[in-house]
Write a protein that holds these residues in place. Structure first.
Motif, PDB file in Angstrom:
ATOM      1  N   PRO A  84       0.788  -1.235   0.000  1.00  0.00           N
ATOM      2  CA  PRO A  84       0.000   0.000   0.000  1.00  0.00           C
ATOM      3  C   PRO A  84       0.820   1.285   0.000  1.00  0.00           C
ATOM      4  N   LEU A  85       2.135   1.185   0.215  1.00  0.00           N
ATOM      5  CA  LEU A  85       2.980   2.381   0.266  1.00  0.00           C
ATOM      6  C   LEU A  85       3.698   2.670  -1.037  1.00  0.00           C
ATOM      7  N   LYS A  86       3.870   1.659  -1.880  1.00  0.00           N
ATOM      8  CA  LYS A  86       4.712   1.799  -3.062  1.00  0.00           C
ATOM      9  C   LYS A  86       4.262   2.946  -3.970  1.00  0.00           C
ATOM     10  N   VAL A  87       3.024   2.941  -4.391  1.00  0.00           N
ATOM     11  CA  VAL A  87       2.550   3.941  -5.350  1.00  0.00           C
ATOM     12  C   VAL A  87       2.481   5.340  -4.752  1.00  0.00           C
ATOM     13  N   PRO A  88       1.841   5.553  -3.575  1.00  0.00           N
ATOM     14  CA  PRO A  88       1.765   6.930  -3.061  1.00  0.00           C
ATOM     15  C   PRO A  88       3.114   7.536  -2.703  1.00  0.00           C
ATOM     16  N   ILE A  89       4.035   6.718  -2.175  1.00  0.00           N
ATOM     17  CA  ILE A  89       5.344   7.269  -1.828  1.00  0.00           C
ATOM     18  C   ILE A  89       6.163   7.547  -3.079  1.00  0.00           C
TER      19      ILE A  89
END
Length: 339
Positions: free
Chosen positions: A33-38
């Motif tokens: 869940p962090l890959k794309v937004p970060i």
């Protein structure tokens, strides 16, 4: 061949196989869940910089196992990316890595803030100041009401070891490797016998996305209990048929760790500031991975508690060797082999 990832060239796609990792300013293997937004925030933040950074931001799920092998192969500090972010109790915590690099003072805790108040009762921030913990991927239990039948839902992690849960549980794993934080937590409280009992209880070694699809689906092969990251519980489509269980002894903590070389402190201060900022903390919190940043409001229940194996447990053991041994014992029991 050295491959540069230009921040302003958003169409450029590279992988870990395409580059020399030692040349990286940043390698980030992030939870799903962090890959794309970060990655989006990183590109937006640095796109106007008058510099070229060599970096790679990837999903942890596809690369962690192969990168663990590379960590163990490191022979000198120059072969390690200047900043590395990974998830879980991986080979950065191994005794071999600690002797070669941690004990020699090559890394430092770059987060200049106190731990968030939700972690006030546990020592999640490294007391010796070598590891930078930026967030926590937390594991809870999901009970399928129909699959449970007359069985009482578990209230703590040790309940999964009871005979009534035999071949009714799903945890993250493959045929050869299962969730290290789950195994370590069970071992800490219940020893090797607890690992054997857990092996008897587990029928499915799945990615959490598979657990999400099956939970509450009414299908015959649906697990009675699935151990999954809290984030994934928010994506279950059949919520009316499941119960999210926050164990009395706490959600298991799988740390998101940033390894920062002391030697790159001045050169990479902007990247360090970026990953220790309230903005990144808020992205983590918004994805239900509680941030360690003291100024971030995390999205977890008020009654939530956490289960962390602790720094003393890690420092006193050869974690890499222990995880391998626990997997061997667990898999033998999981497959019905007497050991």
């Amino acid at each position: 061949m050295r491959v540069w990832c230009l921040l302003y060239n958003l169409s450029l796609k590279i992988t870990m196989k395409d580059i020399s990792l030692k040349d990286l300013d940043l390698l980030a293997l992030l939870p799903c869940p962090l890959k794309v937004p970060i990655e989006m925030e990183f590109k937006n933040h640095f796109e106007n910089e008058n510099a070229t950074l060599n970096y790679l931001i990837e999903g942890n799920a596809n690369n962690q196992l192969s990168y663990n092998t590379q960590i163990e192969s490191y022979t000198d500090i120059e072969s390690i990316p200047e900043i590395t972010i990974t998830s879980g109790i991986n080979n950065f915590y191994s005794r071999n890595f600690q002797k070669k690099f941690i004990e020699k003072g090559y890394f430092y805790d770059a987060a200049n803030y106190k731990a968030n108040s939700i972690f006030s009762n546990i020592d999640l921030k490294d007391p010796e100041g070598n590891y930078t913990i930026i967030a926590s991927n937390i594991l809870v239990m999901v009970a399928d009401i129909n699959a449970l039948g007359d069985i009482e839902p578990p209230t703590k992690w040790g309940d999964l070891l009871k005979p009534e849960f035999q071949k009714k549980v799903a945890i993250r794993g493959t045929n050869t490797s299962f969730c290290e934080t789950t195994l370590l937590t069970i071992f800490k409280e219940h020893g090797y016998e607890g690992i054997r009992k857990l092996g008897k209880s587990v029928k499915w070694g799945w990615h959490p996305s598979q657990m999400v699809k099956m939970a509450g689906s009414g299908r015959a092969e649906a697990p009675a209990v699935s151990v999954m990251p809290y984030f994934f519980t928010k994506t279950i489509p059949n919520k009316q048929n499941v119960k999210i269980l926050w164990p009395e002894d706490g959600a298991i903590i799988s740390p998101v760790t940033m390894m920062v070389k002391k030697s790159c402190k001045e050169k990479q201060q902007k990247i360090i500031d970026f990953f220790t900022s309230t903005k990144i903390g808020e992205i983590c919190a918004g994805a239900f991975l509680p941030s360690l940043h003291s100024k971030v409001s995390n999205k977890i229940p008020e009654y939530a508690t956490f289960n962390w194996i602790g720094w003393d447990f890690i420092k006193e053991r050869d974690i890499d060797a222990l995880v391998k041994k626990l997997n061997t014992i667990f898999i033998a029991s999981y497959r019905g082999i007497v050991r």
